[in-house]
Design a protein around this motif. Structure first.
Motif, PDB file in Angstrom:
ATOM      1  N   ALA A   2     -16.956 -46.829  -9.380  1.00  0.00           N
ATOM      2  CA  ALA A   2     -16.954 -45.257  -8.830  1.00  0.00           C
ATOM      3  C   ALA A   2     -16.404 -44.289 -10.133  1.00  0.00           C
ATOM      4  O   ALA A   2     -16.612 -43.160 -10.331  1.00  0.00           O
ATOM      5  CB  ALA A   2     -16.157 -44.991  -7.451  1.00  0.00           C
ATOM      6  N   HIS A   3     -15.412 -45.101 -10.551  1.00  0.00           N
ATOM      7  CA  HIS A   3     -14.585 -44.006 -11.743  1.00  0.00           C
ATOM      8  C   HIS A   3     -15.607 -43.899 -12.789  1.00  0.00           C
ATOM      9  O   HIS A   3     -15.748 -43.146 -13.559  1.00  0.00           O
ATOM     10  CB  HIS A   3     -13.291 -44.584 -12.016  1.00  0.00           C
ATOM     11  N   PHE A   4     -16.391 -45.227 -13.500  1.00  0.00           N
ATOM     12  CA  PHE A   4     -16.946 -45.162 -14.430  1.00  0.00           C
ATOM     13  C   PHE A   4     -18.335 -44.344 -14.589  1.00  0.00           C
ATOM     14  O   PHE A   4     -18.697 -43.739 -15.490  1.00  0.00           O
ATOM     15  CB  PHE A   4     -17.432 -46.712 -14.801  1.00  0.00           C
ATOM     16  N   ALA A   5     -18.795 -44.539 -13.219  1.00  0.00           N
ATOM     17  CA  ALA A   5     -20.311 -43.768 -13.287  1.00  0.00           C
ATOM     18  C   ALA A   5     -20.187 -42.298 -13.829  1.00  0.00           C
ATOM     19  O   ALA A   5     -19.297 -41.371 -12.893  1.00  0.00           O
ATOM     20  CB  ALA A   5     -20.869 -43.837 -11.871  1.00  0.00           C
ATOM     21  N   SER A   6     -21.016 -41.899 -14.428  1.00  0.00           N
ATOM     22  CA  SER A   6     -21.220 -40.513 -15.053  1.00  0.00           C
ATOM     23  C   SER A   6     -22.025 -39.684 -14.128  1.00  0.00           C
ATOM     24  O   SER A   6     -23.078 -39.035 -14.468  1.00  0.00           O
ATOM     25  CB  SER A   6     -21.494 -40.357 -16.287  1.00  0.00           C
ATOM     26  N   ILE A   7     -21.659 -39.615 -12.942  1.00  0.00           N
ATOM     27  CA  ILE A   7     -22.347 -39.106 -11.796  1.00  0.00           C
ATOM     28  C   ILE A   7     -22.567 -37.458 -11.683  1.00  0.00           C
ATOM     29  O   ILE A   7     -21.583 -36.633 -12.468  1.00  0.00           O
ATOM     30  CB  ILE A   7     -21.752 -39.139 -10.276  1.00  0.00           C
ATOM     31  N   PRO A   8     -23.724 -36.996 -11.360  1.00  0.00           N
ATOM     32  CA  PRO A   8     -23.836 -35.631 -11.455  1.00  0.00           C
ATOM     33  C   PRO A   8     -23.105 -34.771 -10.413  1.00  0.00           C
ATOM     34  O   PRO A   8     -22.612 -35.419  -9.382  1.00  0.00           O
ATOM     35  CB  PRO A   8     -25.276 -35.454 -11.176  1.00  0.00           C
ATOM     36  N   LYS A   9     -22.826 -33.474 -10.605  1.00  0.00           N
ATOM     37  CA  LYS A   9     -21.960 -32.643  -9.875  1.00  0.00           C
ATOM     38  C   LYS A   9     -23.156 -32.334  -8.255  1.00  0.00           C
ATOM     39  O   LYS A   9     -22.455 -32.092  -7.606  1.00  0.00           O
ATOM     40  CB  LYS A   9     -21.696 -31.249 -10.320  1.00  0.00           C
ATOM     41  N   ARG A  10     -24.300 -32.160  -8.567  1.00  0.00           N
ATOM     42  CA  ARG A  10     -25.042 -32.127  -7.418  1.00  0.00           C
ATOM     43  C   ARG A  10     -26.481 -33.013  -7.470  1.00  0.00           C
ATOM     44  O   ARG A  10     -26.687 -33.528  -8.579  1.00  0.00           O
ATOM     45  CB  ARG A  10     -25.343 -30.521  -7.582  1.00  0.00           C
ATOM     46  N   GLY A  11     -27.063 -32.816  -6.778  1.00  0.00           N
ATOM     47  CA  GLY A  11     -28.532 -33.644  -6.573  1.00  0.00           C
ATOM     48  C   GLY A  11     -28.568 -34.700  -5.595  1.00  0.00           C
ATOM     49  O   GLY A  11     -27.644 -34.512  -4.427  1.00  0.00           O
ATOM     50  N   THR A  12     -28.975 -36.010  -6.028  1.00  0.00           N
ATOM     51  CA  THR A  12     -28.814 -37.114  -5.057  1.00  0.00           C
ATOM     52  C   THR A  12     -28.407 -38.297  -5.786  1.00  0.00           C
ATOM     53  O   THR A  12     -28.990 -38.657  -6.775  1.00  0.00           O
ATOM     54  CB  THR A  12     -30.302 -37.357  -4.425  1.00  0.00           C
ATOM     55  N   ILE A  13     -27.319 -39.049  -5.154  1.00  0.00           N
ATOM     56  CA  ILE A  13     -26.872 -40.299  -5.442  1.00  0.00           C
ATOM     57  C   ILE A  13     -27.334 -41.286  -4.740  1.00  0.00           C
ATOM     58  O   ILE A  13     -26.940 -41.043  -3.286  1.00  0.00           O
ATOM     59  CB  ILE A  13     -25.464 -40.223  -5.865  1.00  0.00           C
ATOM     60  N   ILE A  14     -27.660 -42.460  -5.010  1.00  0.00           N
ATOM     61  CA  ILE A  14     -27.814 -43.804  -4.023  1.00  0.00           C
ATOM     62  C   ILE A  14     -26.969 -44.683  -4.527  1.00  0.00           C
ATOM     63  O   ILE A  14     -26.786 -45.189  -5.654  1.00  0.00           O
ATOM     64  CB  ILE A  14     -29.314 -44.266  -4.219  1.00  0.00           C
ATOM     65  N   ASP A  15     -26.422 -45.329  -3.454  1.00  0.00           N
ATOM     66  CA  ASP A  15     -25.465 -46.395  -3.724  1.00  0.00           C
ATOM     67  C   ASP A  15     -26.127 -47.774  -3.029  1.00  0.00           C
ATOM     68  O   ASP A  15     -26.057 -47.845  -2.106  1.00  0.00           O
ATOM     69  CB  ASP A  15     -24.030 -46.264  -3.103  1.00  0.00           C
ATOM     70  N   PHE A  16     -26.667 -48.576  -4.130  1.00  0.00           N
ATOM     71  CA  PHE A  16     -27.197 -49.909  -3.609  1.00  0.00           C
ATOM     72  C   PHE A  16     -26.137 -50.795  -3.267  1.00  0.00           C
ATOM     73  O   PHE A  16     -25.065 -50.842  -3.829  1.00  0.00           O
ATOM     74  CB  PHE A  16     -27.955 -50.607  -4.824  1.00  0.00           C
ATOM     75  N   CYS A  17     -26.467 -51.728  -2.434  1.00  0.00           N
ATOM     76  CA  CYS A  17     -25.334 -52.659  -1.849  1.00  0.00           C
ATOM     77  C   CYS A  17     -24.283 -52.115  -1.497  1.00  0.00           C
ATOM     78  O   CYS A  17     -22.939 -52.358  -1.967  1.00  0.00           O
ATOM     79  CB  CYS A  17     -25.216 -53.827  -2.982  1.00  0.00           C
ATOM     80  N   ALA A  18     -24.269 -51.094  -0.681  1.00  0.00           N
ATOM     81  CA  ALA A  18     -23.336 -50.343  -0.298  1.00  0.00           C
ATOM     82  C   ALA A  18     -22.191 -50.903   0.443  1.00  0.00           C
ATOM     83  O   ALA A  18     -20.863 -50.300   0.343  1.00  0.00           O
ATOM     84  CB  ALA A  18     -23.353 -49.104   0.539  1.00  0.00           C
ATOM     85  N   GLY A  19     -22.366 -52.006   1.040  1.00  0.00           N
ATOM     86  CA  GLY A  19     -21.152 -52.756   1.748  1.00  0.00           C
ATOM     87  C   GLY A  19     -20.357 -52.009   2.825  1.00  0.00           C
ATOM     88  O   GLY A  19     -21.140 -51.298   3.571  1.00  0.00           O
ATOM     89  N   ASN A  20     -19.339 -51.896   2.816  1.00  0.00           N
ATOM     90  CA  ASN A  20     -18.622 -50.976   3.762  1.00  0.00           C
ATOM     91  C   ASN A  20     -18.236 -49.543   3.207  1.00  0.00           C
ATOM     92  O   ASN A  20     -17.559 -48.823   3.817  1.00  0.00           O
ATOM     93  CB  ASN A  20     -17.219 -51.574   4.393  1.00  0.00           C
ATOM     94  N   GLY A  21     -19.276 -49.264   2.342  1.00  0.00           N
ATOM     95  CA  GLY A  21     -19.282 -47.696   1.988  1.00  0.00           C
ATOM     96  C   GLY A  21     -18.193 -47.332   0.801  1.00  0.00           C
ATOM     97  O   GLY A  21     -18.155 -46.109   0.652  1.00  0.00           O
ATOM     98  N   ALA A  22     -17.572 -48.176   0.094  1.00  0.00           N
ATOM     99  CA  ALA A  22     -16.252 -47.919  -0.656  1.00  0.00           C
ATOM    100  C   ALA A  22     -16.867 -47.081  -1.904  1.00  0.00           C
ATOM    101  O   ALA A  22     -16.152 -45.940  -1.912  1.00  0.00           O
ATOM    102  CB  ALA A  22     -15.778 -49.254  -1.248  1.00  0.00           C
TER     103      ALA A  22
END
Length: 247
Positions: free
Chosen positions: A38-58
């Motif tokens: 979660a810290h490493f990912a250079s996620i965008p400020k807006r848009g759509t993010i998908i979390d594969f293998c989400a487990g309990n959502g962490a």
């Protein structure tokens, strides 16, 4: 809060981000891997993010404070998907986070192609071998072994979902690095950032973080500075403490 808990469940917290998450010793709980991804990912400020293998959502929960993007978790195991949904409710993130109870390979049934800005994935680490010893707990076996999901499945689906120049970030084991890069390239994803995590100084890396761009240029791979998990006294290093507990 207690009305969101079921039998043999508890609420844990990531103090650094004031995030609460429902966990149970019966199923796969989040670990440092999820925090690092979660810290490493250079996620965008807006848009759509998908979390594969989400487990309990962490991972989705831990990314939420950094973005206003819509975050959709995809989790195969019904019990874990239910826990993730209740953790979203616990943190009052329902307007931003949702969970789909489905196999990652079925994600295209729910999400349009070429529509996603970023994907994160904490997949099963171990190759499925007919004679390999698996955890007798089926929840843990599915989370750790490529029983239902292989690397090629991840990158094939990611390549279909991502917009051009969309990104995917993954946490995995260093001994699978060549498999990961080969699969990325097969599916038009150029590796761009790699970071190795070491349990302590003088030891071999035990975690790898890697990020790639769909239809990106094949050159320009960056190896980030290493992260050390424990110091000589077997205490978390300042960098890890900051991730878990804040400054």
């Amino acid at each position: 809060m207690s009305d969101l808990l079921k039998e043999n469940e508890r609420i844990d917290q990531l103090p650094a981000q004031n995030i609460q998450i429902i966990q149970s010793p019966d199923v796969f709980s989040f670990s440092l891997d999820a925090v690092l991804l979660a810290h490493f990912a250079s996620i965008p400020k807006r848009g759509t993010i998908i979390d594969f293998c989400a487990g309990n959502g962490a991972v989705g929960l831990f990314m939420q404070p950094r973005t206003t993007a819509s975050i959709i978790g995809i989790e195969l195991q019904e019990r874990l998907a239910d826990m993730a949904t209740r953790s979203i409710q616990l943190n009052q993130f329902e307007q931003q986070l949702t969970i789909i109870n489905a196999d990652v390979t079925k994600a295209l049934d729910y999400i349009p192609t070429d529509s996603v800005d970023f994907i994160t994935c904490n997949p099963p680490y171990f190759k499925e071998q007919p004679k390999s010893k698996k955890n007798p707990n089926p929840y843990l076996a599915i989370a750790r072994h490529e029983i239902h999901l292989k690397l090629d499945d991840v990158f094939y689906t990611a390549s279909k979902l991502l917009k051009m120049t969309g990104k995917i970030a993954m946490v995995h084991r260093p001994d699978r690095l060549l498999d990961i890069i080969d699969s990325m390239r097969r599916h038009r994803i150029a590796p761009k950032r790699v970071q190795f995590i070491y349990p302590k100084m003088g030891k071999e890396a035990n975690i790898i973080l890697i990020e790639g761009i769909k239809d990106g240029k094949t050159d320009g791979l960056k190896i980030l500075p290493p992260i050390i998990t424990y110091d000589e006294a077997q205490q978390y290093t300042p960098e890890i403490k900051a991730l878990l507990h804040g400054d």
